[in-house]
Every structure is written in C-alpha cells, then in structure tokens.
Enzyme design. Structure first.
Site, mmCIF file in Angstrom:
data_model
loop_
_atom_site.group_PDB
_atom_site.id
_atom_site.type_symbol
_atom_site.label_atom_id
_atom_site.label_comp_id
_atom_site.label_asym_id
_atom_site.label_seq_id
_atom_site.Cartn_x
_atom_site.Cartn_y
_atom_site.Cartn_z
ATOM 1 N N TYR A 54 10.087 2.032 5.872
ATOM 2 C CA TYR A 54 8.770 2.111 6.498
ATOM 3 C C TYR A 54 8.914 2.204 8.011
ATOM 4 C CZ TYR A 54 7.043 0.539 1.910
ATOM 5 O OH TYR A 54 6.759 0.423 0.569
ATOM 6 N N ALA A 211 -5.140 4.828 -4.970
ATOM 7 C CA ALA A 211 -4.610 6.189 -5.136
ATOM 8 C C ALA A 211 -4.613 6.948 -3.811
ATOM 9 C CB ALA A 211 -5.398 6.955 -6.194
ATOM 10 N N ASN A 297 -11.649 -5.069 0.863
ATOM 11 C CA ASN A 297 -10.796 -5.060 -0.318
ATOM 12 C C ASN A 297 -10.575 -6.450 -0.895
ATOM 13 O OD1 ASN A 297 -10.580 -2.297 -0.079
ATOM 14 N ND2 ASN A 297 -8.569 -2.338 0.899
#
Length: 327
Positions: A54, A211, A297
């Site tokens: 990352y 997704a 979220n």
C-alpha cells in the site's frame, strides 16, 4: 461495536475494521488519516489493516506514526500487514522465506511496533513451494514477531494444502483468509470456502464491502470528479462498473436503496450489514478517505438487527440477476 472471534482462534476483532488500501499515503492527507484512525478507535474498532504494497510502504509509515502519536496501549488494538509486493528487484516480490522474513522486519519498522498481530500472504506465489512459506511463517511466530498468519485471495485448495503441510510437520497453520466479499462477488466466499469454515475453523477478514464504491450508488450516472474511478490507475474499476451497468446494475441498486430506506438506512449501510449477517465473516474491513464516510459506514451496525429473514429474502431477490456476472 460488536466483536467476533477470528475463526476458531481466541483473538477477538471488531466486526467492523479499518483498512488503508488506496487511501493512506495516497488519496487522503496525513491529517485526515489521523482523524479517521482516531474516530475508528473511539468507535470501538480494534483491527487496523495494512500491507507492504500500500503506497509502497508509506501507508504503514503513516499508520505507525499516527498510532505512536496517539499512544494507544498495545493490547487495545490489532494491526496487520501483508507480504508479496515489496519491490521490483529479485527477492522483493513473492513468498520466499527471504522475502517473508525481510518484509516482516520492514513492516515492524514502518509501523513502529514490536510484533504484528496478523500477517497475510497477499497472494499465492506459484514460484515458491507452499511448505517454504508455511515454515517461514511458523518461524516468525516462534520468534514472537507475528501472532497469527493467513492468506489473501488464495484458493480453497491452496489454503487446505498450507493447512495440511502445517499439521503434517507440526507447524502453525493459517488462521485467516482475507478475500473480497460483497453483494457483487460471492461465489468464492460462500461456496468454495465453505468447507474451510466448517472443517478447519478458518477466520475471514473481508475487504471491498462496497465493491470499490459501486454499492454506494454514486456511480449510477457519471463518474464524479475526484472520486476513485476518476483516476486513470483505476481503469480496471471503471471496466468493472461498465460491466455491472450493462447487466442492469443501476436498477438493482435502486431496488436495494429502497430496501435500505425502509429500514432507516442507506445503500452502503445495507451492503455492509448484509455481510455481517454471514456468521463466517470475522470482520468487514472499511475503507474511507473522509471521516464522514467512516461515520456513515459505522452506522451499518444500527440496522443489522433489522435484517430478518424476510428482508434477507428481499435482498436476495433484488440481486439474483447478478449471479451470472459474479466473478
């Protein structure tokens, strides 16, 4: 926050976790990262996911600096790294014993910690015998540099081979797998891995719950400026989105949004809560580049209990046309 055991291990991880893929050291500023990390921790999240690949290691540096700055007690959080893509030169990529060990040492330095709670093989390595990788991971556990090891995006056959080798030679078997799992990608997790959950008690920390943003609905029309899909390096995501739309995906998202609104939630919250209904999910890794995203979220937990059998059937009916494009 809810907490779940990582497979059959005794380790408890938060049902929702926070990951740094495509955000730390890339899309989000250091200050934003720190704010999101602090919000996550104060909301009960105890698992923070990272990898050597990352932002070419910068993601781990940013996370390590932030955690050190906050002064969190080491026994209050779980942190991971993954090994595979460490560079372009020989022995900087793959799962050889040399790279597995050196990548672990580098991750510890960047994260500014003495040990990794979780250490994943980021992808299978066809050029390295699985036994070599299993022995390398077991050696790191014996040295106290990692506590648990696992895999990411391995096939069930490869995971079972690693498990069998470990049992044969009295080594430490893999504890967890980190696969992509969401409403649009289901087969591997729900079908291929099923025997691993029941037979060996494999844990699962799943990524990409929305997704790559498709399940937020923000791409239903045009791609917004400054969104992830607006960057050329994410052309593969754009192609995935176009395939989704070609199969009537926008209408499906509208149906799912209607279900979410009925429950007092949003499409992203419904998508995340749906994942948590699966008992084989140990933790759902959230990725957010803004505190507002993370706050929204996290509220998926607020509607989790409303997902009864009837609602789950409604969701299944809505997404059933997507089974043909689940890849």
């Amino acid at each position: 926050m809810q907490y779940r055991r990582l497979g059959k291990s005794g380790l408890q991880v938060s049902a929702l976790s926070y990951g740094s893929w495509l955000t730390f050291g890339d899309q989000a500023s250091t200050r934003t990262v720190e704010t999101c990390l602090e919000l996550a921790y104060n909301s009960g999240i105890n698992f923070f996911d990272n990898a050597e690949a990352y932002a070419n290691g910068q993601s781990e540096e940013v996370m390590g600096n932030a955690i050190s700055k906050f002064g969190w007690a080491r026994d209050t959080y779980v942190v991971s790294s993954k090994v595979f893509w460490g560079g372009e030169k020989p022995n900087q990529i793959g799962l050889s014993k040399k790279h597995v060990i050196e990548a672990c040492e580098a991750a510890l330095r960047r994260l500014r910690i003495d040990y990794l709670d979780l250490y994943y093989c980021h992808r299978p390595d066809p050029d390295t015998p699985i036994e070599e990788t299993v022995r390398a991971m077991d050696g790191l556990i014996q040295q106290g540099k990692i506590l648990y090891w696992g895999t990411s995006e391995w096939s069930a056959q490869e995971i079972m081979e690693a498990y069998s080798i470990a049992r044969q030679y009295n080594l430490t078997p893999p504890t967890m797998e980190q696969p992509e799992y969401n409403l649009l990608k289901r087969h591997r997790f729900e079908v291929e891995y099923q025997r691993l959950f029941t037979q060996i008690g494999l844990g699962a920390t799943t990524f990409s719950p929305l997704a790559s943003g498709i399940l937020t609905g923000k791409y239903n029309q045009e791609t917004p400026e400054n969104s992830r899909l607006a960057y050329t390096q994410f052309d593969w995501m754009q192609e995935k989105l176009e395939r989704f739309k070609a199969q009537g995906g926008v209408q499906i998202l509208q149906e799912l949004s209607a279900i979410a609104e009925k429950l007092g939630g949003t499409l992203p919250q419904l998508s995340i809560a749906w994942l948590l209904k699966n008992p084989n999910v140990s933790s759902v890794i959230l990725g957010a580049s803004r505190t507002e995203q993370l706050e929204q979220n996290l509220r998926a937990l607020d509607i989790l209990d409303t997902l009864n059998e009837e609602i789950m059937d409604e969701i299944e009916t809505a997404i059933s046309p997507l089974q043909a494009i689940d890849a």
